[in-house]
Design a protein around this motif. Structure first.
Motif, PDB file in Angstrom:
ATOM      1  N   VAL A 154     -41.748 -13.013  -1.468  1.00  0.00           N
ATOM      2  CA  VAL A 154     -40.878 -12.705  -2.473  1.00  0.00           C
ATOM      3  C   VAL A 154     -41.448 -12.967  -3.878  1.00  0.00           C
ATOM      4  O   VAL A 154     -41.688 -14.430  -4.347  1.00  0.00           O
ATOM      5  N   PRO A 155     -41.576 -12.044  -4.812  1.00  0.00           N
ATOM      6  CA  PRO A 155     -42.337 -12.370  -6.269  1.00  0.00           C
ATOM      7  C   PRO A 155     -41.602 -13.570  -6.910  1.00  0.00           C
ATOM      8  O   PRO A 155     -42.209 -14.335  -7.709  1.00  0.00           O
ATOM      9  N   GLU A 156     -40.224 -13.359  -6.916  1.00  0.00           N
ATOM     10  CA  GLU A 156     -39.564 -14.637  -7.697  1.00  0.00           C
ATOM     11  C   GLU A 156     -39.784 -16.030  -7.110  1.00  0.00           C
ATOM     12  O   GLU A 156     -39.844 -17.021  -7.896  1.00  0.00           O
ATOM     13  N   ASN A 157     -40.147 -16.210  -5.826  1.00  0.00           N
ATOM     14  CA  ASN A 157     -40.513 -17.373  -5.344  1.00  0.00           C
ATOM     15  C   ASN A 157     -41.865 -18.023  -5.649  1.00  0.00           C
ATOM     16  O   ASN A 157     -42.238 -19.150  -5.968  1.00  0.00           O
ATOM     17  N   ILE A 158     -42.809 -16.776  -5.887  1.00  0.00           N
ATOM     18  CA  ILE A 158     -44.073 -17.323  -6.448  1.00  0.00           C
ATOM     19  C   ILE A 158     -43.995 -17.591  -7.941  1.00  0.00           C
ATOM     20  O   ILE A 158     -44.620 -18.473  -8.270  1.00  0.00           O
ATOM     21  N   GLU A 159     -43.194 -16.761  -8.589  1.00  0.00           N
ATOM     22  CA  GLU A 159     -43.184 -17.095 -10.219  1.00  0.00           C
ATOM     23  C   GLU A 159     -42.556 -18.456 -10.360  1.00  0.00           C
ATOM     24  O   GLU A 159     -43.050 -18.967 -11.233  1.00  0.00           O
ATOM     25  N   ALA A 160     -41.708 -18.982  -9.415  1.00  0.00           N
ATOM     26  CA  ALA A 160     -41.108 -20.210  -9.788  1.00  0.00           C
ATOM     27  C   ALA A 160     -42.275 -21.354  -9.390  1.00  0.00           C
ATOM     28  O   ALA A 160     -42.389 -22.442  -9.829  1.00  0.00           O
ATOM     29  N   ALA A 161     -42.984 -20.983  -8.363  1.00  0.00           N
ATOM     30  CA  ALA A 161     -44.251 -21.838  -8.029  1.00  0.00           C
ATOM     31  C   ALA A 161     -45.186 -22.039  -8.987  1.00  0.00           C
ATOM     32  O   ALA A 161     -45.817 -22.972  -9.346  1.00  0.00           O
ATOM     33  N   GLU A 162     -45.392 -20.706  -9.667  1.00  0.00           N
ATOM     34  CA  GLU A 162     -46.715 -20.667 -10.681  1.00  0.00           C
ATOM     35  C   GLU A 162     -46.081 -21.337 -12.004  1.00  0.00           C
ATOM     36  O   GLU A 162     -47.052 -22.113 -12.716  1.00  0.00           O
ATOM     37  N   ALA A 163     -44.909 -21.303 -12.186  1.00  0.00           N
ATOM     38  CA  ALA A 163     -44.247 -22.068 -13.311  1.00  0.00           C
ATOM     39  C   ALA A 163     -44.289 -23.779 -13.122  1.00  0.00           C
ATOM     40  O   ALA A 163     -44.489 -24.443 -14.438  1.00  0.00           O
ATOM     41  N   LEU A 164     -44.683 -24.096 -12.003  1.00  0.00           N
ATOM     42  CA  LEU A 164     -45.111 -25.556 -11.920  1.00  0.00           C
ATOM     43  C   LEU A 164     -46.503 -25.789 -11.763  1.00  0.00           C
ATOM     44  O   LEU A 164     -46.845 -26.986 -11.424  1.00  0.00           O
TER      45      LEU A 164
END
Length: 200
Positions: free
Chosen positions: A167-177
């Motif tokens: 899920v791209p949204e889940n990856i984006e959240a991880a990358e934000a951290l």
């Protein structure tokens, strides 16, 4: 340098084959569409993963979404063994990464019901070094709190971790951290992406 590989479970280490699962009940095509809309395609499905409600309470939400198919909902969700299938590469890949010295963890939106009913599919979990299931901590991706909890629990540096999720949204959240992210499509694609990060 990457030291920790973090995997999602559904559609990464296992196949979430809900369409095939419902089809095995031999309902009509229209009923299958309604079952999916009332359950896995509804916002209420995440209540399983959050772990705040009993299975019966979650079932009540699904029934409220389409009361006319209550019988089919109760029948198909009594035991969901078969809604997951393990990928052939899962255990060999985990063991390969561990043999190379990587810490291998899971971070997944996952329900106690699926964990219990599909227990035979989850044999890869003991091969991993640990991880977090959403139902155990009452948090779901992409809430930043669940990623922070994983980092804190295993004393990880975000920049030394890579997370694979479909899920791209889940990856984006991880990358934000600060966690490296790979949107998982298939194992071949994921291996190539890992190699770019120095994971061979």
């Amino acid at each position: 340098m990457i030291k920790t590989i973090i995997f999602d479970i559904g559609n990464v280490l296992t196949e979430f084959c809900w369409s095939k699962y419902f089809a095995d009940f031999n309902y009509s095509g229209e009923t299958l569409k309604r079952l999916a809309a009332a359950t896995v395609l509804s916002d209420d499905w995440k209540e399983y993963d959050l772990g705040n409600l009993s299975d019966e309470k979650v079932l009540d939400l699904f029934i409220a979404n389409d009361p006319a198919i209550e019988k089919e909902l109760r029948e198909s969700l009594r035991n969901v063994d078969g809604i997951l299938e393990q990928c052939d590469y899962t255990i060999p890949w985990i063991e390969e990464l561990k043999a190379k010295g990587y810490l291998v963890l899971y971070l997944s939106n996952f329900s106690e019901k699926v964990l219990r009913d599909c227990n035979r599919i989850m044999g890869f979990l003991p091969h991993m070094d640990g991880g977090i299931l959403s139902c155990r901590v009452h948090l779901v991706k992409p809430d930043p709190a669940i990623y922070r909890l994983l980092l804190e629990t295993y004393d990880l540096s975000a920049e030394e971790c890579v997370f694979l999720d479909d899920v791209p949204e889940n990856i984006e959240a991880a990358e934000a951290l600060g966690i490296h992210g790979i949107v998982f499509e298939n194992q071949t694609q994921a291996r190539k992406e890992l190699e770019k990060l120095g994971v061979c």
